[in-house]
Motif scaffolding. Structure first.
Motif, PDB file in Angstrom:
ATOM      1  N   LYS A  62      26.796  57.184  48.957  1.00 16.92           N
ATOM      2  CA  LYS A  62      28.189  57.511  49.260  1.00 16.92           C
ATOM      3  C   LYS A  62      29.141  56.332  49.141  1.00 16.92           C
ATOM      4  N   SER A  63      28.621  55.166  48.831  1.00  8.84           N
ATOM      5  CA  SER A  63      29.482  53.987  48.727  1.00  8.84           C
ATOM      6  C   SER A  63      28.925  53.029  47.686  1.00  8.84           C
ATOM      7  N   VAL A  64      29.778  52.101  47.291  1.00 12.00           N
ATOM      8  CA  VAL A  64      29.407  51.092  46.295  1.00 12.00           C
ATOM      9  C   VAL A  64      29.795  49.735  46.861  1.00 12.00           C
ATOM     10  N   ILE A  65      28.899  48.761  46.719  1.00  9.59           N
ATOM     11  CA  ILE A  65      29.190  47.399  47.152  1.00  9.59           C
ATOM     12  C   ILE A  65      29.734  46.645  45.942  1.00  9.59           C
ATOM     13  N   VAL A  66      30.923  46.074  46.125  1.00 17.20           N
ATOM     14  CA  VAL A  66      31.598  45.348  45.048  1.00 17.20           C
ATOM     15  C   VAL A  66      31.825  43.905  45.496  1.00 17.20           C
ATOM     16  N   LEU A  67      31.404  42.974  44.669  1.00 13.67           N
ATOM     17  CA  LEU A  67      31.639  41.552  44.917  1.00 13.67           C
ATOM     18  C   LEU A  67      32.957  41.179  44.257  1.00 13.67           C
ATOM     19  N   ALA A  68      33.848  40.572  45.041  1.00 13.28           N
ATOM     20  CA  ALA A  68      35.152  40.162  44.501  1.00 13.28           C
ATOM     21  C   ALA A  68      34.952  39.251  43.307  1.00 13.28           C
ATOM     22  N   GLU A  69      35.895  39.285  42.398  1.00 17.15           N
ATOM     23  CA  GLU A  69      35.820  38.510  41.157  1.00 17.15           C
ATOM     24  C   GLU A  69      35.593  37.020  41.421  1.00 17.15           C
ATOM     25  N   ASP A  70      36.199  36.500  42.483  1.00 16.44           N
ATOM     26  CA  ASP A  70      36.035  35.076  42.798  1.00 16.44           C
ATOM     27  C   ASP A  70      34.760  34.798  43.603  1.00 16.44           C
ATOM     28  N   GLY A  71      34.011  35.839  43.948  1.00 18.43           N
ATOM     29  CA  GLY A  71      32.740  35.686  44.639  1.00 18.43           C
ATOM     30  C   GLY A  71      32.830  35.398  46.123  1.00 18.43           C
ATOM     31  N   THR A  72      34.011  35.500  46.697  1.00 21.72           N
ATOM     32  CA  THR A  72      34.184  35.135  48.105  1.00 21.72           C
ATOM     33  C   THR A  72      34.008  36.296  49.078  1.00 21.72           C
ATOM     34  N   LYS A  73      34.191  37.516  48.637  1.00 17.88           N
ATOM     35  CA  LYS A  73      34.127  38.670  49.533  1.00 17.88           C
ATOM     36  C   LYS A  73      33.331  39.803  48.900  1.00 17.88           C
ATOM     37  N   GLN A  74      32.755  40.630  49.790  1.00 15.70           N
ATOM     38  CA  GLN A  74      32.136  41.874  49.349  1.00 15.70           C
ATOM     39  C   GLN A  74      32.911  43.022  49.969  1.00 15.70           C
ATOM     40  N   TYR A  75      33.006  44.109  49.225  1.00 18.46           N
ATOM     41  CA  TYR A  75      33.714  45.291  49.704  1.00 18.46           C
ATOM     42  C   TYR A  75      32.801  46.493  49.599  1.00 18.46           C
ATOM     43  N   LYS A  76      32.847  47.340  50.620  1.00 19.36           N
ATOM     44  CA  LYS A  76      32.140  48.623  50.590  1.00 19.36           C
ATOM     45  C   LYS A  76      33.195  49.672  50.257  1.00 19.36           C
ATOM     46  N   VAL A  77      33.064  50.276  49.079  1.00 19.54           N
ATOM     47  CA  VAL A  77      34.135  51.113  48.539  1.00 19.54           C
ATOM     48  C   VAL A  77      33.601  52.507  48.200  1.00 19.54           C
ATOM     49  N   SER A  78      34.398  53.515  48.443  1.00 21.02           N
ATOM     50  CA  SER A  78      34.061  54.868  48.008  1.00 21.02           C
ATOM     51  C   SER A  78      34.072  54.903  46.483  1.00 21.02           C
ATOM     52  N   PRO A  79      33.078  55.526  45.856  1.00 20.84           N
ATOM     53  CA  PRO A  79      33.008  55.527  44.386  1.00 20.84           C
ATOM     54  C   PRO A  79      34.254  56.103  43.712  1.00 20.84           C
ATOM     55  N   GLY A  80      34.897  57.045  44.359  1.00 24.30           N
ATOM     56  CA  GLY A  80      36.074  57.667  43.769  1.00 24.30           C
ATOM     57  C   GLY A  80      37.272  56.746  43.659  1.00 24.30           C
ATOM     58  N   LEU A  81      37.242  55.625  44.377  1.00 25.51           N
ATOM     59  CA  LEU A  81      38.354  54.682  44.354  1.00 25.51           C
ATOM     60  C   LEU A  81      38.205  53.607  43.297  1.00 25.51           C
ATOM     61  N   LEU A  82      37.015  53.534  42.690  1.00 23.67           N
ATOM     62  CA  LEU A  82      36.758  52.492  41.690  1.00 23.67           C
ATOM     63  C   LEU A  82      37.127  52.957  40.284  1.00 23.67           C
ATOM     64  N   ARG A  83      37.672  52.037  39.503  1.00 25.87           N
ATOM     65  CA  ARG A  83      37.994  52.309  38.106  1.00 25.87           C
ATOM     66  C   ARG A  83      37.295  51.257  37.248  1.00 25.87           C
ATOM     67  N   PRO A  84      36.402  51.676  36.353  1.00 26.69           N
ATOM     68  CA  PRO A  84      35.742  50.701  35.477  1.00 26.69           C
ATOM     69  C   PRO A  84      36.761  50.002  34.586  1.00 26.69           C
ATOM     70  N   LEU A  85      36.563  48.713  34.359  1.00 25.81           N
ATOM     71  CA  LEU A  85      37.427  47.958  33.459  1.00 25.81           C
ATOM     72  C   LEU A  85      36.853  48.044  32.052  1.00 25.81           C
ATOM     73  N   ARG A  86      37.712  48.174  31.091  1.00 18.70           N
ATOM     74  CA  ARG A  86      37.279  48.159  29.694  1.00 18.70           C
ATOM     75  C   ARG A  86      37.344  46.732  29.187  1.00 18.70           C
ATOM     76  N   ASP A  87      36.386  46.382  28.357  1.00 18.56           N
ATOM     77  CA  ASP A  87      36.397  45.043  27.770  1.00 18.56           C
ATOM     78  C   ASP A  87      37.604  44.896  26.863  1.00 18.56           C
ATOM     79  N   VAL A  88      38.306  43.793  27.021  1.00 16.40           N
ATOM     80  CA  VAL A  88      39.461  43.502  26.185  1.00 16.40           C
ATOM     81  C   VAL A  88      39.046  42.418  25.192  1.00 16.40           C
ATOM     82  N   LYS A  89      39.210  42.679  23.924  1.00 12.46           N
ATOM     83  CA  LYS A  89      38.804  41.707  22.898  1.00 12.46           C
ATOM     84  C   LYS A  89      40.003  41.157  22.170  1.00 12.46           C
TER      85      LYS A  89
END
Length: 89
Positions: A62-89
């Motif tokens: 029911k949740s996803v653990i996300v490590l902040a980009e800078d590595g300082t924090k972890q967040y427990k987030v509902s999957p419906g709130l997350l948006r995958p990032l697309r690779d930018v080339k």
């Protein structure tokens, strides 16, 4: 039947039915969102501080653990709130 004509017992039963249906719909949405996630995926979501970027480190039912980009924090987030990032080339 109009809601204004319903007894307290009828309203309580209707409330239970509505809450059950909302729960079912949210579960469906979470399953759909979970199917698009994988460990290591870069995601974005709206946090208290505004938009945040991070990397999925663990996927629960029911949740996803996300490590902040800078590595300082972890967040427990509902999957419906997350948006995958697309690779930018």
């Amino acid at each position: 039947m109009r809601i204004d004509d319903m007894s307290v017992d009828q309203l309580m039963e209707l409330n239970r039915y509505i809450c059950q249906r909302i729960h079912e719909l949210r579960d469906q949405e979470n399953l759909q969102a979970l199917s698009q996630l994988r460990v290591g995926l870069k995601v974005t979501f709206e946090g208290r501080e505004g938009p945040l970027l991070g990397i999925v480190t663990k996927i629960n039912r029911k949740s996803v653990i996300v490590l902040a980009e800078d590595g300082t924090k972890q967040y427990k987030v509902s999957p419906g709130l997350l948006r995958p990032l697309r690779d930018v080339k």
